[in-house]
Design an enzyme around this catalytic site. Structure first.
Site, PDB file in Angstrom:
ATOM      1  N   SER A 143       0.862  -1.190   0.000  1.00 21.65           N
ATOM      2  CA  SER A 143       0.000   0.000   0.000  1.00 21.65           C
ATOM      3  C   SER A 143       0.887   1.225   0.000  1.00 21.65           C
ATOM      4  CB  SER A 143      -0.866   0.019   1.268  1.00 21.65           C
ATOM      5  OG  SER A 143      -1.481   1.281   1.433  1.00 21.65           O
ATOM      6  N   TYR A 156      -1.980  -0.950  10.258  1.00 25.26           N
ATOM      7  CA  TYR A 156      -1.943  -1.160   8.802  1.00 25.26           C
ATOM      8  C   TYR A 156      -0.638  -0.612   8.225  1.00 25.26           C
ATOM      9  CZ  TYR A 156      -3.626  -1.038   3.937  1.00 25.26           C
ATOM     10  OH  TYR A 156      -3.778  -1.212   2.581  1.00 25.26           O
TER      11      TYR A 156
END
Ligand code: NDP
Length: 259
Positions: A143, A156
C-alpha cells in the site's frame, strides 16, 4: 501486447472481491489458470464460477484463512494440484483503525499474520513449485501506507511497511532461483469496500464523500479503478516484465508526496 501468460498458473489471495478479484480476472483474460482464495466459501466459489464462465479458463477456489499456516498450506496444495504455480500475488489484506495507545497485542498479531506471515508462508511453499517449472514471479500488494502513513491506521501502516521490506529481501534470495519478486503500492482504488465505508459515513452523499477523499489525497483527483491496478499487476507478473526485480511500484494517481 501478448503477455505470455497463456497456460500459466496464477495464485491470487483475497480474490473474492475488490482488487484481488480484478487481478484474478485479468490473469484469466490472458489465458492463465487461476487459484483464487478467500475465507468465505460461498463468495470465493461464486467468484471462481463467474471467472470461469467469462473467460473459459480453469479456476480453483480455496476457502481458507491465509493468516494461518493451515490456510496457506491449502492454497499451496491447490496450486500443486494444477501442476504448480508460475505466479503468486499476495493480496489478501484489510485496513485498520486504532491508536497505538489503545490497540491490543492480539490486534497487532492478527494483522502481522495476515499482511506478513501469509506472504512468508505462501512464498516459501510456492517458490519450490515455481523453481520446478523453471522460474516465476511474485507480487506483494502492500500500500502507499507502507511509505506514507495515514494517521488513523498505525497497525496497517506498520505491517504493510514490513510486507514491502519482505518483498525486497525475498527478491534478492529468489532471483537466484529464477523467481522475480516485486511490490505494488496502490493509492486510492475504488472497491466495494470503499463504497460501503463511504455509505456508512456519508449516507446518500457517499459519492461526494469519495470525491472529497480523492481531492484531498490524489493529484489526479479521482480514485483508480480496479482494472487500472489489475492491468499493471498482471504486466509485472508476466514474462514481458522480465527485468523488473525487487522494486516497488506506486499506482496512486500522484498520492505519494515525494519522488
Ligand atoms: P477487499 O476488502 O475488497 O477484499 C479483501 C479480500 O481479501 C476479500 O476477498 C476477502 O475475503 C479476502 N481476505 C481478507 N482476509 C483474509 C484472510 N485472512 N484469508 C484469506 N482471504 C482474506 O479489499 P481490497 O480489494 O480493497 O484490498 C485488497 C488488498 O489491496 C489489501 O491487501 C489492501 O490492503 C490493499 N490495498 C487496497 C487499497 C484500496 O484503495 N482499496 C489501497 C492500497 C492497498 P474474505 O473476507 O471472505 O476472506
Amino acid at each position: 501486447m501478448d503477455l505470455g501468460l497463456t497456460g500459466k498458473v496464477a495464485v491470487v489471495t483475497g480474490a473474492s472481491k475488490g482488487i484481488g478479484l480484478g487481478i484474478a480476472r485479468a490473469f484469466a483474460r490472458e489465458g492463465a489458470s487461476v487459484v483464487v482464495t478467500a475465507r468465505t466459501k460461498e463468495a470465493i466459489e461464486a467468484a471462481a464460477s463467474a471467472i470461469r464462465a467469462e473467460f473459459g479458463t480453469e479456476v480453483r477456489a480455496v476457502a481458507s484463512d491465509v493468516a494461518t499456516a493451515e490456510g496457506c498450506q491449502a492454497v499451496i496444495d491447490a496450486a500443486a494440484a494444477l501442476g504448480g504455480a508460475n505466479v503468486f500475488v499476495s493480496n489478501a489484506g484489510t485496513g485498520s483503525n486504532e491508536t497505538v495507545a489503545e490497540a491490543t497485542d492480539a490486534k497487532w498479531q492478527q494483522y502481522w499474520d495476515l499482511h506478513v506471515m501469509a506472504a512468508v508462508r505462501l512464498s516459501r511453499g510456492l517458490a519450490d513449485q515455481m523453481e520446478a517449472k523453471g522460474g516465476g514471479a511474485m507480487l506483494m500488494n502492500a500500500s502507499i501506507c507502507a511509505v506514507q502513513p495515514l494517521w488513523y491506521e498505525p497497525i496497517y501502516n506498520v505491517t504493510k511497511a514490513a510486507l514491502l521490506m519482505f518483498g525486497k529481501t525475498l527478491s534478492t534470495e529468489l532471483i537466484k532461483r529464477g523467481i522475480r519478486v516485486n511490490t505494488v503500492n496502490p493509492g486510492l482504488i475504488r472497491t466495494p469496500d470503499w463504497e460501503n465505508t463511504a455509505r456508512e459515513l456519508a449516507g446518500d452523499k457517499w459519492e461526494a464523500y469519495l470525491q472529497e477523499v480523492a481531492d484531498q489525497h490524489a493529484d489526479i483527483k479521482r480514485f483508480g479503478t480496479v482494472d487500472e491496478l489489475a492491468d499493471f499487476c498482471v504486466f509485472l507478473c508476466s514474462p514481458r516484465a522480465s527485468y523488473s526485480v525487487g522494486s516497488a511500484y506506486h499506482v496512486d494517481g500522484g498520492m505519494l508526496k515525494t519522488t
